[in-house]
Design an enzyme around this catalytic site. Structure first.
Site, PDB file in Angstrom:
ATOM      1  N   CYS A 108       0.829  -1.212   0.000  1.00 18.05           N
ATOM      2  CA  CYS A 108       0.000   0.000   0.000  1.00 18.05           C
ATOM      3  C   CYS A 108       0.862   1.260   0.000  1.00 18.05           C
ATOM      4  O   CYS A 108       1.444   1.604  -1.017  1.00 18.05           O
ATOM      5  CB  CYS A 108      -1.014  -0.029   1.149  1.00 18.05           C
ATOM      6  SG  CYS A 108      -2.341   1.169   0.863  1.00 18.05           S
ATOM      7  N   HIS A 212      -3.684  -5.236   0.486  1.00 19.34           N
ATOM      8  CA  HIS A 212      -3.220  -5.575   1.840  1.00 19.34           C
ATOM      9  C   HIS A 212      -3.280  -7.081   2.096  1.00 19.34           C
ATOM     10  O   HIS A 212      -4.206  -7.551   2.751  1.00 19.34           O
ATOM     11  CB  HIS A 212      -4.090  -4.849   2.880  1.00 19.34           C
ATOM     12  CG  HIS A 212      -3.797  -3.392   2.996  1.00 19.34           C
ATOM     13  ND1 HIS A 212      -2.792  -2.897   3.804  1.00 19.34           N
ATOM     14  CD2 HIS A 212      -4.354  -2.322   2.387  1.00 19.34           C
ATOM     15  CE1 HIS A 212      -2.761  -1.581   3.707  1.00 19.34           C
ATOM     16  NE2 HIS A 212      -3.693  -1.202   2.850  1.00 19.34           N
ATOM     17  N   GLU A 214      -1.688  -8.653   4.238  1.00 20.71           N
ATOM     18  CA  GLU A 214      -1.578  -8.905   5.698  1.00 20.71           C
ATOM     19  C   GLU A 214      -2.944  -8.946   6.370  1.00 20.71           C
ATOM     20  O   GLU A 214      -3.048  -9.357   7.516  1.00 20.71           O
ATOM     21  CB  GLU A 214      -0.663  -7.854   6.354  1.00 20.71           C
ATOM     22  CG  GLU A 214      -1.317  -6.538   6.734  1.00 20.71           C
ATOM     23  CD  GLU A 214      -1.547  -5.594   5.555  1.00 20.71           C
ATOM     24  OE1 GLU A 214      -1.257  -5.998   4.402  1.00 20.71           O
ATOM     25  OE2 GLU A 214      -2.034  -4.460   5.779  1.00 20.71           O
TER      26      GLU A 214
END
Ligand code: MN
Length: 238
Positions: A108, A212, A214
């Protein structure tokens, strides 16, 4: 076996009293076999060189906007809060990682920093700058769910990692890559034409993603593959 040591570049909370990091990065890296650590927020050249020397890899995490001055533009009304302390650390850190062949993953804001560090530019606000796009890049559904697809470029590093011609990704950004830095190669593109991933082809592992992983890895194997491939690259010391 020694675990690859991965340094996370991160930012401060609004009051500038705490370094903050989404636990998803730490947990995904731990699950991929690494030892993740949070790096101090500094632009001291000696410290940055020590980070590159002593870490096996660098993860540049998400966060607020990059100061448009970093890519030679005036700040538009639609630009969000900028994190200039992070810019001052991450831009030279990314360049050092490039020069020293140190594996680096940008997510990001980190992906956007990599583009800016190498001379690219950003859209300061996608809805303002690309009103023709019908895609929302700021999803309303929970972060673990995908919001749009990306087409993965054949023979790219991302194609090698994911092994699929398209991915379902989440989307939590209001800025994006406008001009891709000259030495970067596109790895994935959203259906509205926005670049969502790139690599530096001559580097052992220099990968950026706009989404993202994660926040998806627990339910999405392709997200986990990105962390695993990064950690494997960090095992090989240049
Ligand atoms: Mn997106």
């Amino acid at each position: 076996m020694r675990k690859p040591l991965i340094g996370l570049a991160t930012g401060l909370n609004k009051e500038e009293t705490y370094l903050q990091v989404n636990n998803g990065y730490m947990r995904a890296l731990e699950n991929a076999g690494a030892l993740p650590v949070v790096l101090p927020l500094t632009s001291d050249q000696e410290m940055l060189e020590a980070m590159i020397e002593q870490m096996d890899g660098i993860l540049v995490t998400g966060g607020g906007d990059i100061d448009p001055a970093a890519y030679g533009e005036l700040t538009s009304n639609a630009c969000g809060p900028v994190e200039t302390l992070r810019d001052a650390m991450e831009i030279p850190l990314i360049i050092l990682a490039l020069q020293k062949d140190k594996p680096i993953l940008g997510i990001c804001r980190g992906f956007q920093s990599m583009n800016v560090a190498l001379g690219g530019t950003l859209y300061q606000d996608l809805p303002t700058d690309r009103p023709q796009s019908k895609l929302t890049h700021r999803q309303k559904q929970p972060e673990r769910f995908p919001a749009h697809t990306v087409d993965v470029e054949e023979y790219s590093l991302l194609a090698e990692i994911a092994g699929t011609p398209f991915l379902h990704v989440n989307s939590l950004h209001h800025q994006g890559v406008k001009e891709l830095a000259p030495l970067l190669r596109r790895c994935a593109v959203a259906p509205d034409g926005l670049i969502e991933s790139f690599e530096y082809p001559e580097h052992p592992f220099f990968l950026g993603v706009q989404w993202h992983p994660e926040r998806m890895w627990q339910n999405d194997n392709n997200s986990m593959k990105i962390f695993k491939a990064f950690v494997e690259a960090c095992r090989i010391r240049p």
